[in-house]
Scaffold this active site. Structure first.
Site, PDB file in Angstrom:
ATOM      1  N   HIS A 151      -9.093  -3.900  -1.476  1.00 21.26           N
ATOM      2  CA  HIS A 151      -9.764  -3.845  -2.777  1.00 21.26           C
ATOM      3  C   HIS A 151      -9.838  -2.401  -3.284  1.00 21.26           C
ATOM      4  O   HIS A 151      -9.384  -2.092  -4.380  1.00 21.26           O
ATOM      5  CB  HIS A 151     -11.171  -4.451  -2.636  1.00 21.26           C
ATOM      6  CG  HIS A 151     -12.032  -4.321  -3.852  1.00 21.26           C
ATOM      7  ND1 HIS A 151     -12.398  -5.392  -4.624  1.00 21.26           N
ATOM      8  CD2 HIS A 151     -12.604  -3.231  -4.436  1.00 21.26           C
ATOM      9  CE1 HIS A 151     -13.154  -4.971  -5.632  1.00 21.26           C
ATOM     10  NE2 HIS A 151     -13.291  -3.662  -5.540  1.00 21.26           N
ATOM     11  N   GLU A 152     -10.423  -1.533  -2.481  1.00 25.17           N
ATOM     12  CA  GLU A 152     -10.659  -0.159  -2.927  1.00 25.17           C
ATOM     13  C   GLU A 152      -9.353   0.583  -3.196  1.00 25.17           C
ATOM     14  O   GLU A 152      -9.251   1.370  -4.127  1.00 25.17           O
ATOM     15  CB  GLU A 152     -11.506   0.622  -1.910  1.00 25.17           C
ATOM     16  CG  GLU A 152     -12.918   0.083  -1.716  1.00 25.17           C
ATOM     17  CD  GLU A 152     -13.739   0.016  -2.988  1.00 25.17           C
ATOM     18  OE1 GLU A 152     -13.407   0.696  -3.977  1.00 25.17           O
ATOM     19  OE2 GLU A 152     -14.716  -0.759  -2.999  1.00 25.17           O
TER      20      GLU A 152
ATOM     21  N   HIS B  52      -8.029   0.161  -6.623  1.00 24.94           N
ATOM     22  CA  HIS B  52      -8.575   1.066  -7.643  1.00 24.94           C
ATOM     23  C   HIS B  52      -7.821   2.391  -7.619  1.00 24.94           C
ATOM     24  O   HIS B  52      -7.561   2.998  -8.655  1.00 24.94           O
ATOM     25  CB  HIS B  52     -10.055   1.346  -7.377  1.00 24.94           C
ATOM     26  CG  HIS B  52     -10.962   0.177  -7.624  1.00 24.94           C
ATOM     27  ND1 HIS B  52     -10.938  -0.556  -8.784  1.00 24.94           N
ATOM     28  CD2 HIS B  52     -11.937  -0.379  -6.859  1.00 24.94           C
ATOM     29  CE1 HIS B  52     -11.862  -1.515  -8.719  1.00 24.94           C
ATOM     30  NE2 HIS B  52     -12.480  -1.426  -7.556  1.00 24.94           N
TER      31      HIS B  52
END
Ligand SMILES: [Zn+2]
Length: 601
Positions: A376-377, A380
């Site tokens: 997920h991170e 970004h």
């Protein structure tokens, strides 16, 4: 250093607020707008949104009222810095005996810093992975409750009052600017557009998920009744992790602890790099970091794998240390933008995580949830790096707050897919061993079985955040705990009345009236995932990956995100994939939650 940095942040923010109130700049832009220039695309969007932001800052108000709004905003930003630093400073080591920690895995008890004496084990309530491990495994309810109450009262003495003051200021600002509430002010620039739209979206999901949530809690209740020999035992907020874990082990043969053997940190990192490099047509190369703030800091250069064009840099700061930011997030250090001389300033970002550190001969073994967080991170991080937006305010992750999570939430699907997992997950003691197919299936079944509880928790946070920022009489003082605690109980599970969840809920500064965005973006994420699910190579499909890079990541907010989403989907949006994902049976159109698919743009 920390105090100096905090003071510098306050000085900077005060200056940044001040820039918005530069009368001369405002007049120049206004004069330009009054010539009705024929602009298109990103330029047109920039002028329109700049004027909108001046109105939102109060520049259209008479000078004395404008001054007041400026002062209120400066005061608010200082309090926000205090709120954050109170959270960061809050530390709560709790001493337990081995008997208190009955059920907690040996690997945890042997981790560095945990065994601190003869039959003394120190668990730090503010360190998330320690907290989660104990909450998931400790058999004595008293232990789970004690640790929970301590974590949920962190920063109580400072932040309850700070938050009340922040809410007062936000409400005042919203009213001065002609809004009914802070949530209307905050959502105006997002996909939701109004606080009512955001609230309706969440409320409909709360209602829609009720039967599934009730049946899951009833299942956990049976386990608790059997374990305690008390048929009336209730599932409290400190119980759900433990009994969900128990149910997963019993019903789905999913042992979270045993799964960690498949996720040694370095293998996972390299594996994720491979997946993303192939998917998005990128190349990552480790280079020497010249400015290190910790010894094990890593720095990577990202280039386009086809053309060799340099795209940006990312730092990795992966393990916890005292006083470090305690969540997982990607931070922009240098943002992307086109410079006046025609060169493009490529971004530099830093990924800050807190994975369990290696101990002795054992490598850092991640939980499956850690792996999901990393995917997920890092999404970004890539979103920021591949940007092509001309203006900084539209570049990378500078997109509406209720959209920014969507691509990353979609990427979480990758770690639930056998085909993706097999590219890197292998037993660290015998790398020929992959995760057995039935275990991956059981993991997915267990996830669906938990969807009601885990989403209701998220909806509770969204709901209390919106309630805190609802219309409120100007002269009535705030009681943030009295507003939020009953919502936690109503939407999620019974709590201990001494706790003050909001005092340690960092999202209330920065994501304020914006937490609903996770659920909002979840609907978009589930919808976007269907593009990969229908593609030839599924989640490893390069064509779909490049489409994501070109249609979503590269433009950022330089064009309307609804248009980008529809270009990526090749159709209008739908909320159905999300409802299916969280196990809410398809409903007729009238009852289906309103949300992203029904929004214009
Ligand atoms: Zn995120």
């Amino acid at each position: 250093m920390r105090t100096a940095a905090e003071n510098a942040v306050k000085t900077y923010q005060e200056w940044a607020v001040g820039v918005d109130y530069r009368e001369d700049v405002y007049k120049a832009i206004k004069a330009f707008a009054d010539t009705h220039p024929k602009l298109t695309g990103e330029d047109e969007k920039l002028l329109k949104e700049t004027l909108r932001d001046y109105r939102r800052a109060g520049l259209e108000l008479p000078p004395d009222q404008r001054k007041e709004v400026e002062e209120l905003r400066k005061e608010l930003s200082k309090l926000g810095t205090d709120f954050d630093s109170n959270i960061m400073k809050a530390s709560a080591p709790v001493m337990f005996t081995k008997a208190d920690l009955d059920g907690v895995p040996e690997s945890f008890l042997g981790s560095p810093g945990i065994k601190t004496g003869d039959d003394v084990y120190t668990v730090t309530a503010n360190v998330t992975w320690q907290f989660n491990t104990v909450e998931e495994n400790a058999k004595p309810e008293a232990t789970r409750k004690q640790l929970y109450v301590i974590r949920e009262t962190l920063a109580k003495d400072t932040n309850v009052s700070v938050l009340n003051q922040m809410l007062t200021l936000r409400n005042k600002i919203a009213l001065r600017l002609g809004y009914k509430s802070w949530d209307d002010y905050q959502t105006e620039v997002k996909m939701a557009k109004t606080g009512v739209n955001a609230e309706k979206y969440i409320n409909d999901l709360v209602t829609g998920s009720q039967p599934k949530f009730d049946s899951e809690v009833a299942e956990l209740q049976k386990l608790k009744a059997a374990e305690t020999n008390d048929p009336n035992a209730r599932i409290m907020v400190w119980d759900w992790r433990y009994f969900s874990n128990m149910r997963d082990k019993k019903k789905f043969a999913v042992d979270k602890e045993a799964l960690r053997a498949f996720f040694p940190f370095q293998k996972v990192l390299d594996g994720m790099f491979n997946v993303y490099q192939n998917l998005f047509g990128l190349k990552f190369e480790k280079i020497a970091a010249t400015n290190k703030w910790i010894d094990d800091l890593q720095l990577y250069a990202v280039t386009d794998s086809g053309t060799g064009e340099p795209l940006g840099l990312f730092y990795l700061d992966m393990f916890p240390r005292e006083g470090k930011f305690n969540h997982f997030a990607n931070f922009e250090i240098v943002g992307g933008k086109l410079l006046p001389e025609g060169k493009y300033q490529r971004p530099t970002v830093a990924l800050l995580c807190n994975f369990p550190p290696p101990s002795g001969d054992t490598p850092s073994l991640m939980t499956h949830q850690d792996v999901e967080t990393l995917f997920h991170e890092f999404g970004h991080c890539l979103n920021a790096i591949v940007t092509r937006a001309k203006y900084g305010r539209f570049a990378g992750t500078h997109v509406p707050g209720d959209f920014v999570e969507a691509p990353s939430q979609m990427l979480q699907n990758w770690v639930w897919d056998k085909k993706v997992l097999d590219t890197f997950a292998a037993d660290y003691r015998d790398p020929s061993k992959k995760i057995p197919p039935d275990i991956v299936k059981q993991m997915n079944d267990a996830k669906l079985a938990n969807a009601g509880v885990s989403y209701r928790r998220q909806f509770a946070f969204a709901s209390l955040d919106l309630a805190l920022h609802d219309p409120h009489p100007e002269d009535m003082p705030y009681d943030c705990v009295a507003i939020s605690n009953p919502i936690l109980e109503k939407v999620f599970l019974p709590i201990d009345p001494s706790t003050t969840f909001v005092s340690y809920f960092g999202h209330l500064n920065g994501y304020d009236a914006g937490y609903y965005g996770y659920a909002w973006a979840d609907a978009i994420a589930a919808d976007m995932a269907t593009v990969f699910e229908k593609a030839r190579d599924g989640y490893l499909d390069k064509q779909a990956g490049l489409k994501l890079r070109h249609e979503i990541y590269e433009p950022g907010d330089s064009r309307d995100v609804t248009a980008s989403i529809e270009k990526f989907l090749g159709r209008k949006q739908s909320v159905q994939p999300f409802l299916k994902k969280i196990g809410i049976a398809p409903q007729d159109n009238k009852k289906a939650p309103a949300g992203p698919p029904h929004q214009g743009g």
